[in-house]
Write a protein that holds these residues in place. Structure first.
Motif, PDB file in Angstrom:
ATOM      1  N   ASP A 117      -6.181  -4.757   5.439  1.00  0.00           N
ATOM      2  CA  ASP A 117      -5.774  -5.086   4.082  1.00  0.00           C
ATOM      3  C   ASP A 117      -6.994  -5.566   3.297  1.00  0.00           C
ATOM      4  N   ARG A 118      -7.241  -4.978   2.157  1.00  0.00           N
ATOM      5  CA  ARG A 118      -8.417  -5.346   1.349  1.00  0.00           C
ATOM      6  C   ARG A 118      -8.348  -6.785   0.875  1.00  0.00           C
ATOM      7  N   ASP A 119      -7.146  -7.367   0.813  1.00  0.00           N
ATOM      8  CA  ASP A 119      -6.979  -8.735   0.345  1.00  0.00           C
ATOM      9  C   ASP A 119      -6.994  -9.767   1.473  1.00  0.00           C
ATOM     10  N   CYS A 120      -7.087  -9.310   2.697  1.00  0.00           N
ATOM     11  CA  CYS A 120      -7.136 -10.220   3.843  1.00  0.00           C
ATOM     12  C   CYS A 120      -8.558 -10.781   3.962  1.00  0.00           C
ATOM     13  N   ALA A 121      -8.668 -12.061   4.200  1.00  0.00           N
ATOM     14  CA  ALA A 121      -9.996 -12.690   4.317  1.00  0.00           C
ATOM     15  C   ALA A 121     -10.691 -12.224   5.594  1.00  0.00           C
ATOM     16  N   PRO A 122     -11.973 -11.943   5.533  1.00  0.00           N
ATOM     17  CA  PRO A 122     -12.726 -11.568   6.734  1.00  0.00           C
ATOM     18  C   PRO A 122     -12.751 -12.724   7.736  1.00  0.00           C
ATOM     19  N   SER A 130      -9.326  -7.696   7.455  1.00  0.00           N
ATOM     20  CA  SER A 130      -9.900  -7.212   6.207  1.00  0.00           C
ATOM     21  C   SER A 130     -10.401  -5.779   6.373  1.00  0.00           C
ATOM     22  N   THR A 131     -10.232  -4.972   5.337  1.00  0.00           N
ATOM     23  CA  THR A 131     -10.801  -3.626   5.358  1.00  0.00           C
ATOM     24  C   THR A 131     -12.324  -3.695   5.445  1.00  0.00           C
ATOM     25  N   VAL A 139     -18.900  -7.905   8.866  1.00  0.00           N
ATOM     26  CA  VAL A 139     -18.337  -7.551   7.558  1.00  0.00           C
ATOM     27  C   VAL A 139     -19.268  -6.536   6.909  1.00  0.00           C
ATOM     28  N   HIS A 192     -14.028  -5.130   7.537  1.00  0.00           N
ATOM     29  CA  HIS A 192     -14.480  -5.082   8.932  1.00  0.00           C
ATOM     30  C   HIS A 192     -14.716  -3.644   9.398  1.00  0.00           C
ATOM     31  N   TYR A 209      -4.038  -0.535  -0.371  1.00  0.00           N
ATOM     32  CA  TYR A 209      -4.726  -1.716   0.144  1.00  0.00           C
ATOM     33  C   TYR A 209      -5.485  -1.504   1.444  1.00  0.00           C
TER      34      TYR A 209
END
Length: 105
Positions: A91-96, A12-13, A102, A15, A55
């Motif tokens: 990726d902004r859509d990837c789950a942390p 995730s972005t 975070v 992070h 993204y």
């Protein structure tokens, strides 16, 4: 000829802290001159990064200059490297994930 295959870690972005995210965006838009690659304290000149559409970014895990990088980016690189990845796709859509801090920005 042998096909070379490399592993990609998706993170995730979130992070990456907000300031580092801005600096990655700026770096992709306006790469530093080649002379900056010889200055170890300028991490932006050491990293290999590319924009992932709107993204996030692709970052080479073995980018040099880690000692000068922000801690959030260093942590991501270290985790991906320990897992055997060659690249990170932020990726902004990837789950942390729980293993990394975070940042809410």
């Amino acid at each position: 000829m042998t096909l070379e295959i490399q592993m990609l870690a998706c993170l995730s972005t979130g992070h990456v802290d907000e300031q580092t995210a801005r600096e990655l965006d700026a770096l992709v838009e306006n790469p530093l001159p080649a002379a900056a690659r010889d200055v170890p304290d300028i991490w932006q000149g050491q990293i290999v990064a590319e924009r992932w559409q709107q993204y996030g970014w692709f970052v080479w895990v073995r980018s040099p200059g880690r000692d000068a990088m922000p801690s959030s980016l260093r942590a991501c690189l270290a985790l991906a490297e320990a897992a055997g990845a060659t690249w990170i796709q932020f990726d902004r859509d990837c789950a942390p994930i729980d293993a990394l801090q975070v940042h809410d920005w």
